[in-house]
Design a protein around this motif. Structure first.
Motif, mmCIF file in Angstrom:
data_model
loop_
_atom_site.group_PDB
_atom_site.id
_atom_site.type_symbol
_atom_site.label_atom_id
_atom_site.label_comp_id
_atom_site.label_asym_id
_atom_site.label_seq_id
_atom_site.Cartn_x
_atom_site.Cartn_y
_atom_site.Cartn_z
ATOM 1 N N GLY A 15 2.753 7.753 7.283
ATOM 2 C CA GLY A 15 2.103 7.941 5.991
ATOM 3 C C GLY A 15 0.899 8.857 6.015
ATOM 4 N N ALA A 16 0.558 9.420 7.174
ATOM 5 C CA ALA A 16 -0.601 10.316 7.272
ATOM 6 C C ALA A 16 -0.285 11.644 6.589
ATOM 7 N N PHE A 29 -4.798 8.409 5.068
ATOM 8 C CA PHE A 29 -3.759 7.438 4.737
ATOM 9 C C PHE A 29 -4.236 6.739 3.476
ATOM 10 N N ASN A 30 -3.378 6.722 2.475
ATOM 11 C CA ASN A 30 -3.725 6.083 1.192
ATOM 12 C C ASN A 30 -5.015 6.656 0.614
ATOM 13 N N ASN A 94 -5.369 6.403 16.738
ATOM 14 C CA ASN A 94 -4.721 5.144 16.339
ATOM 15 C C ASN A 94 -5.743 4.126 15.843
ATOM 16 N N TYR A 97 -7.023 5.389 12.406
ATOM 17 C CA TYR A 97 -5.952 5.180 11.431
ATOM 18 C C TYR A 97 -5.862 3.687 11.078
ATOM 19 N N GLY A 98 -5.924 2.839 12.076
ATOM 20 C CA GLY A 98 -5.863 1.399 11.855
ATOM 21 C C GLY A 98 -7.003 0.896 10.981
ATOM 22 N N LEU A 101 -6.038 1.850 7.501
ATOM 23 C CA LEU A 101 -4.826 1.090 7.164
ATOM 24 C C LEU A 101 -5.199 -0.322 6.700
ATOM 25 N N GLY A 102 -6.169 -0.912 7.373
ATOM 26 C CA GLY A 102 -6.563 -2.274 7.063
ATOM 27 C C GLY A 102 -7.560 -2.403 5.942
#
Length: 103
Positions: A15-16, A29-30, A94, A97-98, A101-102
């Motif tokens: 999704g990146a 992301f988002n 990572n 991104y995490g 993501l959260g």
């Protein structure tokens, strides 16, 4: 590591997307930025937590260093692409991104 390899690693995350951020390529992301490329300086900024930033900086302060302003205090971390190992950049991306993501 070169700019294109760093770009491909960032874009390989699910999704990146790449978008402009004040003239710099950013990776989101988002809609939330987790990294930006500083192409002229051959570096990448990754958004880590202050604790993660400290861990990476302690590992190799010549490769990972806080951005020198208020963003650096919040975990924004420069990664020197000329000297970073690919697995270390992948780990940092990572984590960054995490974090988006959260959120």
């Amino acid at each position: 590591m070169d700019i294109e390899t760093a770009r491909q690693i960032a874009l390989s995350l699910p999704g990146a997307v790449e978008m402009d951020h004040f003239g710099r390529p950013s990776f989101r992301f988002n809609g939330k930025i987790f990294a930006t490329l500083w192409t002229e300086q051959n570096r990448m900024m990754v958004k880590l937590s202050p604790i993660e930033q400290d861990v990476f900086h302690s590992f190799d302060p010549a490769v990972f260093c806080p951005v020198p302003n208020k963003w650096g205090l919040k975990g924004a971390t420069f990664v020197e692409l000329a000297t970073v190992r690919q697995d270390m950049l992948e780990d940092a991306l990572n984590i960054a991104y995490g974090m988006v993501l959260g959120s």
